[in-house]
Motif scaffolding. Structure first.
Motif, PDB file in Angstrom:
ATOM      1  N   GLU A  75      11.788  -2.817  -1.292  1.00 22.69           N
ATOM      2  CA  GLU A  75      11.526  -4.263  -1.161  1.00 22.69           C
ATOM      3  C   GLU A  75      10.417  -4.414  -0.123  1.00 22.69           C
ATOM      4  OE1 GLU A  75      14.790  -5.011  -3.504  1.00 22.69           O
ATOM      5  OE2 GLU A  75      14.115  -6.725  -2.299  1.00 22.69           O
ATOM      6  N   ALA A  76       9.792  -5.560  -0.111  1.00 23.27           N
ATOM      7  CA  ALA A  76       8.796  -5.821   0.936  1.00 23.27           C
ATOM      8  C   ALA A  76       9.505  -5.743   2.294  1.00 23.27           C
ATOM      9  CB  ALA A  76       8.177  -7.200   0.746  1.00 23.27           C
ATOM     10  N   THR A  77       8.925  -4.998   3.214  1.00 24.64           N
ATOM     11  CA  THR A  77       9.547  -4.836   4.538  1.00 24.64           C
ATOM     12  C   THR A  77       9.527  -6.162   5.284  1.00 24.64           C
ATOM     13  OG1 THR A  77       8.797  -2.547   4.583  1.00 24.64           O
ATOM     14  CG2 THR A  77       9.410  -3.524   6.702  1.00 24.64           C
ATOM     15  N   ASP A 137      -2.128   9.594  -6.720  1.00 26.12           N
ATOM     16  CA  ASP A 137      -1.608  10.111  -7.993  1.00 26.12           C
ATOM     17  C   ASP A 137      -2.105   9.253  -9.166  1.00 26.12           C
ATOM     18  OD1 ASP A 137       0.309   8.340  -6.464  1.00 26.12           O
ATOM     19  OD2 ASP A 137       1.066   8.085  -8.504  1.00 26.12           O
ATOM     20  N   SER A 155      -0.368  11.007  -1.721  1.00 22.66           N
ATOM     21  CA  SER A 155       0.513  10.195  -2.560  1.00 22.66           C
ATOM     22  C   SER A 155       1.943  10.371  -2.087  1.00 22.66           C
ATOM     23  CB  SER A 155       0.399  10.657  -4.032  1.00 22.66           C
ATOM     24  OG  SER A 155       1.530  10.206  -4.752  1.00 22.66           O
ATOM     25  N   ALA A 156       2.563   9.253  -1.732  1.00 19.81           N
ATOM     26  CA  ALA A 156       3.980   9.318  -1.328  1.00 19.81           C
ATOM     27  C   ALA A 156       4.841   9.645  -2.549  1.00 19.81           C
ATOM     28  CB  ALA A 156       4.403   7.982  -0.733  1.00 19.81           C
ATOM     29  N   LYS A 157       4.277   9.346  -3.730  1.00 18.35           N
ATOM     30  CA  LYS A 157       5.091   9.469  -4.953  1.00 18.35           C
ATOM     31  C   LYS A 157       5.078  10.878  -5.541  1.00 18.35           C
ATOM     32  CE  LYS A 157       5.963   7.084  -9.326  1.00 18.35           C
ATOM     33  NZ  LYS A 157       5.617   5.841 -10.089  1.00 18.35           N
ATOM     34  N   THR A 185       5.907  -1.060   9.477  1.00 18.63           N
ATOM     35  CA  THR A 185       5.782  -2.508   9.719  1.00 18.63           C
ATOM     36  C   THR A 185       5.626  -3.275   8.402  1.00 18.63           C
ATOM     37  OG1 THR A 185       3.364  -2.435   9.850  1.00 18.63           O
ATOM     38  CG2 THR A 185       4.596  -1.996  11.887  1.00 18.63           C
ATOM     39  N   ALA A 186       5.842  -4.586   8.494  1.00 18.86           N
ATOM     40  CA  ALA A 186       5.687  -5.441   7.307  1.00 18.86           C
ATOM     41  C   ALA A 186       4.204  -5.721   7.093  1.00 18.86           C
ATOM     42  CB  ALA A 186       6.435  -6.754   7.524  1.00 18.86           C
ATOM     43  N   PHE A 225      10.839  10.256  -2.460  1.00 17.98           N
ATOM     44  CA  PHE A 225      10.213   8.962  -2.749  1.00 17.98           C
ATOM     45  C   PHE A 225      11.313   7.966  -3.064  1.00 17.98           C
ATOM     46  CE2 PHE A 225       6.631   6.410  -3.854  1.00 17.98           C
ATOM     47  CZ  PHE A 225       6.987   5.645  -4.945  1.00 17.98           C
ATOM     48  N   GLN A 252       3.281  -8.116   4.881  1.00 22.11           N
ATOM     49  CA  GLN A 252       3.136  -9.545   4.554  1.00 22.11           C
ATOM     50  C   GLN A 252       3.156 -10.372   5.836  1.00 22.11           C
ATOM     51  OE1 GLN A 252       5.240 -11.303   1.318  1.00 22.11           O
ATOM     52  NE2 GLN A 252       5.565  -9.352   0.267  1.00 22.11           N
ATOM     53  N   ASN A 290      -3.352   5.966   0.211  1.00 23.51           N
ATOM     54  CA  ASN A 290      -2.154   6.350  -0.526  1.00 23.51           C
ATOM     55  C   ASN A 290      -2.320   6.082  -2.026  1.00 23.51           C
ATOM     56  OD1 ASN A 290       0.549   7.259  -0.807  1.00 23.51           O
ATOM     57  ND2 ASN A 290       1.287   5.150  -0.771  1.00 23.51           N
ATOM     58  N   VAL A 325       0.835  -1.224   0.000  1.00 26.86           N
ATOM     59  CA  VAL A 325       0.000   0.000   0.000  1.00 26.86           C
ATOM     60  C   VAL A 325       0.862   1.265   0.000  1.00 26.86           C
ATOM     61  CG1 VAL A 325      -1.998  -1.118   1.061  1.00 26.86           C
ATOM     62  CG2 VAL A 325      -0.267  -0.016   2.525  1.00 26.86           C
ATOM     63  N   GLY A 326       2.153   1.112   0.397  1.00 19.44           N
ATOM     64  CA  GLY A 326       3.045   2.278   0.369  1.00 19.44           C
ATOM     65  C   GLY A 326       3.469   2.784   1.737  1.00 19.44           C
ATOM     66  N   LYS A 327       3.454   1.912   2.748  1.00 15.67           N
ATOM     67  CA  LYS A 327       3.850   2.320   4.116  1.00 15.67           C
ATOM     68  C   LYS A 327       5.299   2.794   4.116  1.00 15.67           C
ATOM     69  CE  LYS A 327       2.798  -1.752   5.738  1.00 15.67           C
ATOM     70  NZ  LYS A 327       2.366  -2.328   4.451  1.00 15.67           N
ATOM     71  N   THR A 328       6.183   2.000   3.475  1.00 17.56           N
ATOM     72  CA  THR A 328       7.610   2.374   3.455  1.00 17.56           C
ATOM     73  C   THR A 328       7.798   3.697   2.726  1.00 17.56           C
ATOM     74  OG1 THR A 328       8.294   0.060   3.609  1.00 17.56           O
ATOM     75  CG2 THR A 328       9.898   1.613   2.680  1.00 17.56           C
TER      76      THR A 328
HETATM   77  N1  LIG Z   1       1.975   5.432  -7.844  1.00  9.66           N
HETATM   78  C1  LIG Z   1       2.378   5.298  -6.589  1.00  9.66           C
HETATM   79  N2  LIG Z   1       3.088   4.201  -6.221  1.00  9.66           N
HETATM   80  C2  LIG Z   1       3.448   4.109  -4.907  1.00  9.66           C
HETATM   81  C3  LIG Z   1       3.115   5.092  -3.945  1.00  9.66           C
HETATM   82  N3  LIG Z   1       3.602   4.695  -2.728  1.00  9.66           N
HETATM   83  C4  LIG Z   1       4.221   3.496  -2.942  1.00  9.66           C
HETATM   84  N4  LIG Z   1       4.129   3.157  -4.253  1.00  9.66           N
HETATM   85  C5  LIG Z   1       4.649   1.924  -4.876  1.00  9.66           C
HETATM   86  O1  LIG Z   1       3.970   0.823  -4.289  1.00  9.66           O
HETATM   87  C6  LIG Z   1       4.878  -0.288  -4.117  1.00  9.66           C
HETATM   88  C7  LIG Z   1       4.901  -0.719  -2.651  1.00  9.66           C
HETATM   89  O2  LIG Z   1       5.367   0.371  -1.865  1.00  9.66           O
HETATM   90  P1  LIG Z   1       5.957   0.085  -0.391  1.00  9.66           P
HETATM   91  O3  LIG Z   1       6.140   1.383   0.290  1.00  9.66           O
HETATM   92  O4  LIG Z   1       7.133  -0.821  -0.485  1.00  9.66           O
HETATM   93  O5  LIG Z   1       4.741  -0.738   0.252  1.00  9.66           O
HETATM   94  P2  LIG Z   1       4.631  -1.291   1.740  1.00  9.66           P
HETATM   95  O6  LIG Z   1       3.282  -0.953   2.256  1.00  9.66           O
HETATM   96  O7  LIG Z   1       5.781  -0.803   2.549  1.00  9.66           O
HETATM   97  O8  LIG Z   1       4.743  -2.889   1.518  1.00  9.66           O
HETATM   98  P3  LIG Z   1       5.256  -3.982   2.609  1.00  9.66           P
HETATM   99  O9  LIG Z   1       6.612  -3.540   3.058  1.00  9.66           O
HETATM  100  O10 LIG Z   1       5.294  -5.274   1.839  1.00  9.66           O
HETATM  101  O11 LIG Z   1       4.244  -4.012   3.699  1.00  9.66           O
HETATM  102  C8  LIG Z   1       6.249   0.205  -4.598  1.00  9.66           C
HETATM  103  O12 LIG Z   1       6.422  -0.231  -5.948  1.00  9.66           O
HETATM  104  C9  LIG Z   1       6.119   1.720  -4.558  1.00  9.66           C
HETATM  105  O13 LIG Z   1       6.940   2.340  -5.553  1.00  9.66           O
HETATM  106  C10 LIG Z   1       2.374   6.240  -4.389  1.00  9.66           C
HETATM  107  O14 LIG Z   1       2.018   7.161  -3.625  1.00  9.66           O
HETATM  108  N5  LIG Z   1       2.025   6.279  -5.707  1.00  9.66           N
END
Ligand SMILES: Nc1nc2c(ncn2[C@@H]2O[C@H](COP(=O)(O)OP(=O)(O)OP(=O)(O)O)[C@@H](O)[C@H]2O)c(=O)[nH]1
Ligand SMILES: [Mg+2]
Length: 225
Positions: free
Chosen positions: A57-59, A145, A172-174, A83-84, A52, A86, A142, A38-41
């Motif tokens: 990688e998956a946390t 965008d 949007s984190a991006k 947090t992770a 950004f 998965q 999240n 979902v984009g937590k990292t």
């Molecule tokens: N378009 C878009 N992609 C995003 C955004 N935030 C994260 N992503 C993409 O979504 C994917 C997962 O992002 P992470 O931040 O690794 O997701 P996570 O929630 O930390 O995943 P886990 O660590 O597995 O729990 C990556 O390919 C990011 O580039 C955003 O705001 N917009």
């Protein structure tokens, strides 16, 4: 040895100006939870380093990111526990996530209905670790965008947030234009934490060191996308 000297220097220079040790900034532990992907990292990265991450990688387990912010002249350390999502990468860590938490950020991906439908499960997991309504909690949608792929409408998210008594933010984190929105989301939480008068430790049930914050007024949800 150099390290030792510098810390001795510091304490001696400090003792020159006052006998008290340097004031430590308060630390607020905020956990960020939600489905994998979902984009937590990326959100925590965006808040703590203002950018950004090109690749994530998956946390596994949990990643920590910290940022010192100043609120009304006070330095506050925001400690984000990323947090992770998965199951296989979080199993052994769940107990650690939920100890001494000051606030919770639930994250879903606006382009993924299933990640939104998982929110009740995450809310329930919090409740099972005695993190209920008394701990400030927000919901973040999240990836807004990706306008053409939105599967969770703002109205649906707002209704869910109202039912659960939490504000909801879409961002949007991006998208660099949302940089200050991501900042504002975490700062809203930090302000709320700072303005809460923690109960005296002696008033805590069970005597554990978790600070039970008083229930706060629910601000109206804000959507920034
Ligand atoms: N378009 C878009 N992609 C995003 C955004 N935030 C994260 N992503 C993409 O979504 C994917 C997962 O992002 P992470 O931040 O690794 O997701 P996570 O929630 O930390 O995943 P886990 O660590 O597995 O729990 C990556 O390919 C990011 O580039 C955003 O705001 N917009
Ligand atoms: Mg991650």
């Amino acid at each position: 040895m150099a390290e030792m000297e510098s810390s001795l220097e510091l304490s001696s220079s400090f003792s020159a100006s006052s006998s008290l040790p340097p004031p430590r900034s308060r630390i607020f532990k905020i956990i960020v939870i939600g489905d994998s992907g979902v984009g937590k990292t990326c959100l925590t990265f965006r808040f703590c380093s203002g950018r950004f991450p090109s690749k994530t990688e998956a946390t596994i387990g949990v990643d920590f990111r910290e940022k010192i912010v100043e609120i009304d002249g006070e330095q506050i350390k925001i400690q984000l526990w990323d947090t992770a999502g998965q199951e296989r990468f979080r199993k052994s860590m769940v107990q650690h996530y939920y100890r001494n938490v000051h606030a919770v950020v639930f994250v879903y991906d606006v382009t993924s209905l299933s990640s939104f439908q998982s929110l009740p499960t995450w809310i329930e997991e919090c409740r099972q670790h005695s993190l209920g309504n008394e701990v400030p909690r927000i919901i973040v949608g999240n990836k807004c965008d990706m306008r053409d792929c939105v599967k969770v409408g703002t109205d649906v998210a707002q209704k869910f947030a109202d039912v659960h008594g939490m504000p909801v933010f879409e961002t949007s984190a991006k998208n660099p234009n949302d940089n200050d929105h991501v900042e504002a989301i975490f700062m809203t939480l930090a302000h709320k934490l700072k303005s809460q008068k923690p109960l005296m430790l002696s008033q805590l049930s069970g005597g554990d060191s978790t600070v039970q914050l008083k229930p706060e007024q629910k601000p109206a949800g804000v959507c920034w996308c």
